[in-house]
Write a protein that holds these residues in place. Structure first.
Motif, short mmCIF file in Angstrom:
data_model
loop_
_atom_site.label_atom_id
_atom_site.label_comp_id
_atom_site.label_asym_id
_atom_site.label_seq_id
_atom_site.Cartn_x
_atom_site.Cartn_y
_atom_site.Cartn_z
N THR A 212 49.52 30.64 38.92
CA THR A 212 48.96 31.62 37.98
C THR A 212 49.75 32.92 38.00
O THR A 212 49.66 33.72 37.07
CB THR A 212 47.48 31.91 38.32
OG1 THR A 212 47.36 32.26 39.70
CG2 THR A 212 46.59 30.73 37.99
N LEU A 283 38.68 25.09 37.89
CA LEU A 283 38.49 26.19 36.93
C LEU A 283 38.20 27.50 37.66
O LEU A 283 38.71 28.56 37.28
CB LEU A 283 37.35 25.84 35.97
CG LEU A 283 37.64 24.72 34.96
CD1 LEU A 283 36.38 24.38 34.18
CD2 LEU A 283 38.76 25.11 34.01
N CYS A 284 37.38 27.40 38.71
CA CYS A 284 37.06 28.59 39.50
C CYS A 284 38.30 29.14 40.19
O CYS A 284 38.52 30.35 40.23
CB CYS A 284 35.99 28.24 40.54
SG CYS A 284 35.52 29.60 41.61
N GLY A 287 40.55 30.79 37.70
CA GLY A 287 39.97 32.09 37.39
C GLY A 287 40.21 33.11 38.47
O GLY A 287 40.51 34.28 38.20
N PHE A 291 42.13 36.56 38.19
CA PHE A 291 41.40 37.75 38.62
C PHE A 291 42.27 38.61 39.53
O PHE A 291 42.37 39.83 39.35
CB PHE A 291 40.13 37.32 39.34
CG PHE A 291 39.36 38.45 39.98
CD1 PHE A 291 38.50 39.23 39.23
CD2 PHE A 291 39.51 38.73 41.33
CE1 PHE A 291 37.78 40.28 39.82
CE2 PHE A 291 38.81 39.76 41.93
CZ PHE A 291 37.94 40.54 41.17
N THR A 370 33.72 31.25 37.92
CA THR A 370 34.83 31.13 36.97
C THR A 370 34.68 32.12 35.82
O THR A 370 35.64 32.81 35.44
CB THR A 370 34.88 29.69 36.39
OG1 THR A 370 34.98 28.76 37.45
CG2 THR A 370 36.07 29.54 35.44
N PHE A 373 35.38 35.68 37.04
CA PHE A 373 36.80 35.87 37.34
C PHE A 373 37.64 35.95 36.05
O PHE A 373 38.51 36.81 35.92
CB PHE A 373 37.31 34.72 38.20
CG PHE A 373 36.79 34.74 39.61
CD1 PHE A 373 36.46 35.92 40.26
CD2 PHE A 373 36.63 33.54 40.32
CE1 PHE A 373 35.99 35.93 41.55
CE2 PHE A 373 36.16 33.54 41.62
CZ PHE A 373 35.83 34.73 42.23
N LEU A 374 37.37 35.05 35.11
CA LEU A 374 38.17 35.01 33.87
C LEU A 374 37.92 36.24 33.01
O LEU A 374 38.85 36.81 32.44
CB LEU A 374 37.86 33.74 33.08
CG LEU A 374 38.46 32.45 33.63
CD1 LEU A 374 38.01 31.26 32.78
CD2 LEU A 374 39.99 32.52 33.64
#
Length: 384
Positions: A212, A283-284, A287, A291, A370, A373-374
């Motif tokens: 990421t 996904l978490c 995210g 973040f 998630t 965070f997103l």
């Protein structure tokens, strides 16, 4: 869709063309699983080697030795005082217990006989063995007192009575063990399974953190601006990257689960439950990576701060060691990190034989993480 697919394939190739990626994604989690799984496993745990020096050689001193052996928490060998001292100096025994002369006489006179336990300061199990010695002597005093009283009343030898009392007390109670499980194949979760799930989560999170960071790297190098100047929209770029991250995470998870099944004999449970839980966890994790990227300026900073956050929360969430050995306060705080809920979901599947319905709660919590965070991460990352 073609542009999204092209971006996704490009990121996949970029990730897997690096040899170090295979070490991070697959080698390290399997190594950590093996080390920590064996470390906290109760199977094959070695017992301390303790020598016993019986200088009294009487009925009660022998009874004490038999009682200590029956506890089955240490390997006992009967030695002379000289042999025990020499073996202790040569570190061939962990320690030795010395039963002094007049042990039986003092016990029958209702005195407290002296038993010496010699051990090195580095022996962490000394307190446990001290407690076993004390408990055994209390039991022996009760037997001796009862036998002596019976001799005074009935006139029979106290030794025979003491032996009968000892045999009666040694009889194990009948205990029926009942294990509650939703699947007969999954009645216990061995430590290797717990550590395999934990370190898989940890290294997937580290991998997601690295990939990421592509957003920050692309902004630093100017690649992002060049891509934005093409007909590809910002939305297509984001979807392409996120799909690539998600797919890389699933590849890593899938390979690690497959290898751990054959190497560590891990049973991961219901397939559909695994799909829902792992997807939510990925996904978490994506995210979380975005973040962290929203609060730093460079990919190097993200790597430093991100690894610090991930390792510390993994320790808190029960990845490195069983959560049960931590203080109650820390166990409650652990519920505020994603790793805790990931492990809860895996425990539901691997221990209790749960189905997809049983992992909806931990998956829901992970999706809530998630969303937070997103929302924060995507709002803070500046692409223009």
């Amino acid at each position: 869709m073609r542009r999204i697919t092209a971006i996704m394939i490009f990121e996949l190739k970029r990730m897997f063309k690096k040899p170090q990626s295979y070490l991070l994604m697959f080698g390290m989690p399997l190594l950590f699983t093996f080390i920590f799984g064996a470390l906290f496993s109760s199977e094959g745990e070695s017992k301390p080697s303790i020598a016993v020096v019986d200088e009294d050689h009487t009925t009660l001193s022998e009874a004490l030795v038999n009682e200590l052996q029956s506890k089955n928490i240490m390997d006992i060998s009967i030695l002379t005082a000289k042999e025990a001292s020499e073996k202790f100096k040569d570190q061939k025994v962990t320690g030795y217990i010395q039963i002094n002369k007049e042990f039986e006489e003092q016990m029958l006179n209702k005195e407290i006989p002296e038993v010496v336990f010699v051990y090195s300061p580095s022996f962490n199990g000394a307190k446990m063995i001290e407690q076993v010695i004390n408990d055994s002597m209390v039991k022996l005093r009760i037997e001796a007192t009862a036998a002596s009283t019976y001799q005074n009343i009935a006139g029979d030898s106290w030794k025979g009575v003491q032996g009968k009392i000892s045999n009666e007390l040694a009889t194990d109670a009948s205990i029926k063990k009942v294990v509650i499980s939703k699947s007969k194949e999954l009645e216990t979760m061995n430590n290797m399974t717990a550590r395999s799930a934990g370190f898989t989560i940890m290294f997937v999170m580290i991998t997601m953190l690295i990939i990421t960071g592509i957003f920050l790297e692309a902004r630093q190098t100017g690649v992002w601006y060049r891509m934005m100047s093409t007909p590809t929209s910002k939305k297509e770029l984001l979807i392409g990257y996120l799909l690539a991250f998600f797919l890389i995470g699933w590849i890593q998870f899938g390979v690690l689960m497959l290898v751990s099944t054959f190497v560590f004999d891990v049973n991961w449970g219901n397939v559909f439950g695994i799909f829902v839980l792992v997807s939510s966890l990925l996904l978490c994790t994506i995210g979380l990576g975005l973040f962290i990227a929203g609060f730093v300026r460079t990919s190097e900073q993200q790597s430093v701060f991100g690894n610090l956050i991930i390792v510390s929360t993994c320790m808190l969430g029960g990845v490195y060691w069983p959560l049960e050995i931590m203080p109650n306060v820390m166990q409650q705080i652990a519920k505020f990190v994603p790793q805790y809920w990931g492990l809860e979901g895996f425990a539901e599947l691997t221990v209790r034989g749960g189905t997809v319905m049983d992992v909806l709660a931990p998956s829901g919590v992970l999706l809530a993480f998630t969303l937070v965070f997103l929302l924060i991460g995507m709002n803070r990352i500046k692409f223009e």
